[in-house]
Design a protein around this motif. Sequence first.
Motif, mmCIF file in Angstrom:
data_model
loop_
_atom_site.group_PDB
_atom_site.id
_atom_site.type_symbol
_atom_site.label_atom_id
_atom_site.label_comp_id
_atom_site.label_asym_id
_atom_site.label_seq_id
_atom_site.Cartn_x
_atom_site.Cartn_y
_atom_site.Cartn_z
ATOM 1 N N LEU A 168 56.155 60.110 -7.010
ATOM 2 C CA LEU A 168 57.095 59.240 -6.057
ATOM 3 C C LEU A 168 58.130 58.181 -7.471
ATOM 4 N N ALA A 169 58.885 58.341 -7.439
ATOM 5 C CA ALA A 169 59.770 57.755 -8.906
ATOM 6 C C ALA A 169 60.157 55.932 -8.703
ATOM 7 N N ASP A 170 60.440 56.055 -10.226
ATOM 8 C CA ASP A 170 60.706 54.358 -10.167
ATOM 9 C C ASP A 170 61.980 54.412 -9.526
ATOM 10 N N GLY A 171 61.591 53.117 -8.674
ATOM 11 C CA GLY A 171 62.431 52.809 -7.098
ATOM 12 C C GLY A 171 62.876 53.443 -6.063
ATOM 13 N N ALA A 172 61.251 54.608 -6.289
ATOM 14 C CA ALA A 172 61.916 55.257 -4.172
ATOM 15 C C ALA A 172 61.384 54.363 -3.715
ATOM 16 N N THR A 173 61.542 54.576 -2.356
ATOM 17 C CA THR A 173 60.509 54.142 -1.661
ATOM 18 C C THR A 173 60.604 55.030 -0.277
ATOM 19 N N ILE A 174 58.640 54.745 -0.098
ATOM 20 C CA ILE A 174 58.053 55.642 1.002
ATOM 21 C C ILE A 174 58.267 54.783 1.950
ATOM 22 N N GLN A 175 58.491 55.128 3.233
ATOM 23 C CA GLN A 175 58.225 54.194 4.984
ATOM 24 C C GLN A 175 57.064 55.344 6.010
ATOM 25 N N ALA A 176 56.642 54.393 6.534
ATOM 26 C CA ALA A 176 55.483 54.976 7.797
ATOM 27 C C ALA A 176 55.404 54.110 8.753
ATOM 28 N N ASP A 177 54.315 53.584 9.347
ATOM 29 C CA ASP A 177 53.941 53.219 10.324
ATOM 30 C C ASP A 177 54.266 51.624 10.358
ATOM 31 N N GLY A 178 55.539 51.076 9.928
ATOM 32 C CA GLY A 178 55.604 49.936 9.964
ATOM 33 C C GLY A 178 55.604 48.772 9.230
ATOM 34 N N TRP A 179 55.750 50.122 7.837
ATOM 35 C CA TRP A 179 55.999 49.487 6.277
ATOM 36 C C TRP A 179 56.610 50.154 5.524
ATOM 37 N N ALA A 180 57.243 49.631 4.734
ATOM 38 C CA ALA A 180 58.060 50.253 3.337
ATOM 39 C C ALA A 180 57.190 49.478 1.686
ATOM 40 N N MET A 181 57.544 51.070 1.147
ATOM 41 C CA MET A 181 56.643 50.100 -0.527
ATOM 42 C C MET A 181 57.909 50.968 -1.397
ATOM 43 N N THR A 182 58.428 50.456 -2.404
ATOM 44 C CA THR A 182 58.929 50.407 -3.279
ATOM 45 C C THR A 182 57.744 50.992 -4.424
ATOM 46 N N GLY A 183 58.624 51.657 -5.385
ATOM 47 C CA GLY A 183 57.737 52.103 -6.471
ATOM 48 C C GLY A 183 58.023 51.468 -7.254
ATOM 49 N N VAL A 184 57.311 50.864 -8.469
ATOM 50 C CA VAL A 184 57.676 50.305 -9.844
ATOM 51 C C VAL A 184 57.117 50.804 -10.819
ATOM 52 N N HIS A 185 57.850 51.566 -11.323
ATOM 53 C CA HIS A 185 56.983 52.246 -12.144
ATOM 54 C C HIS A 185 57.280 51.124 -13.731
ATOM 55 N N THR A 186 55.486 50.962 -14.075
ATOM 56 C CA THR A 186 54.894 49.697 -14.883
ATOM 57 C C THR A 186 54.305 50.678 -15.860
ATOM 58 N N PRO A 187 54.552 51.339 -16.949
ATOM 59 C CA PRO A 187 54.025 51.825 -18.112
ATOM 60 C C PRO A 187 53.366 50.728 -18.342
ATOM 61 N N GLY A 188 52.263 51.091 -20.189
ATOM 62 C CA GLY A 188 51.670 50.160 -20.595
ATOM 63 C C GLY A 188 50.517 50.359 -20.647
ATOM 64 N N HIS A 189 49.386 49.656 -19.270
ATOM 65 C CA HIS A 189 48.068 49.947 -19.546
ATOM 66 C C HIS A 189 47.881 51.589 -19.813
ATOM 67 N N THR A 190 48.616 52.577 -18.781
ATOM 68 C CA THR A 190 48.811 53.630 -19.176
ATOM 69 C C THR A 190 50.213 54.502 -18.695
ATOM 70 N N ALA A 191 50.786 55.540 -19.362
ATOM 71 C CA ALA A 191 52.515 55.739 -19.375
ATOM 72 C C ALA A 191 52.442 55.984 -17.607
ATOM 73 N N ASN A 192 51.314 56.459 -16.698
ATOM 74 C CA ASN A 192 52.109 56.924 -14.961
ATOM 75 C C ASN A 192 51.381 55.402 -14.849
ATOM 76 N N HIS A 193 51.198 54.304 -14.970
ATOM 77 C CA HIS A 193 51.500 53.215 -14.103
ATOM 78 C C HIS A 193 52.171 52.880 -13.159
ATOM 79 N N MET A 194 52.171 52.459 -12.138
ATOM 80 C CA MET A 194 53.013 52.103 -11.201
ATOM 81 C C MET A 194 52.573 50.973 -10.240
ATOM 82 N N ALA A 195 53.172 50.431 -10.284
ATOM 83 C CA ALA A 195 52.863 48.847 -9.259
ATOM 84 C C ALA A 195 53.487 49.188 -8.320
ATOM 85 N N PHE A 196 53.563 48.860 -7.455
ATOM 86 C CA PHE A 196 54.131 49.007 -5.279
ATOM 87 C C PHE A 196 54.671 47.597 -4.575
ATOM 88 N N ALA A 197 56.161 47.848 -4.305
ATOM 89 C CA ALA A 197 55.947 46.672 -3.759
ATOM 90 C C ALA A 197 56.550 46.188 -2.348
#
Length: 304
Positions: A137-166
């Motif tokens: 999942l790229a930074d700012g990309a969105t996935i969606q499924a049954d009634g929900w949509a989640m956008t990845g927010v790349h937040t490195p620092g704790h680890t290089a691949n750390h991502m939050a989800f909106a």
Amino acid sequence: MEASDFDLNFEPSHGMPVKVAEGVWRLTCNNPSPFTFQGTNSYIVGRGRSVAVIDPGPDDDAHFEALMRALDGRSVSHILVSHTHRDHSPLAARLKAETGAVTVAEGAHRASRPLHEGEVNPFAESADMGFRPDVVLADGATIQADGWAMTGVHTPGHTANHMAFALEGTGILFSADHVMAWATTIVAPPDGAMSDFMASVDKLLQREGDRVYFPGHGGPVADPASFLRGLRTHRRMRERAVLERVKAGDALIPDMVRAIYARTDPRLHGAAALSVLAHLEDLVERGRVVTEGPPSLSGRYMPA
């Protein structure tokens, strides 16, 4: 930030799902420690018969069984992994095998920088090197499924691949280990980097509409913008404290830790040393501090 700024009032309800928002349930693994607080939070997201699971957690039989009970017959379409520390990602493989879900993450585990010659990664055993997401999942990309949509927010620092989800349309951000109400996160080179962490804090401050964070450990962050500003100030004050110790003649990291973290649980002094190293790496890069060779835990530091 002072101790009073952190919220330690958290009931984990180990093994029992807790509804934290409409269509969002938290399930906390019984793996408490000085680093995980009361345990790792997994989240089940979705209002329909198909849901997503965020951070399934460590490879723990009891937590897996509790997670399956909490699903209560619902299918799992996606397993989202915020980062690849062993308290967050290993159970993804077992959950995928059981449910057929697709795993989603920013990427496989990687360090924030290459290892220096002779350097040993002190957190190597904490990394889940076997995890490979089905969907990157790229930074700012969105996935969606049954009634929900989640956008990845790349937040490195704790680890290089750390991502939050909106969670779109809700004001909810699953902040994982980047921002937690109970404590500041560990930034430990070479897995993490202080410059990345601070940039990620600024990135979240620029977001609009986030009303609550659900973190990887502990309870929610109810006023994210205010908390982030306090977190940024805290890190800047910690940087000043490190720089002041160097100017006062503390050339070695253990001496700085004893002075700066005098009131911190001694069990965390190893992690504190890595945090000091993260600040020193940043200060050396910016020309505020000098050392012979690359910054290291055993290096000697002097004012520039």
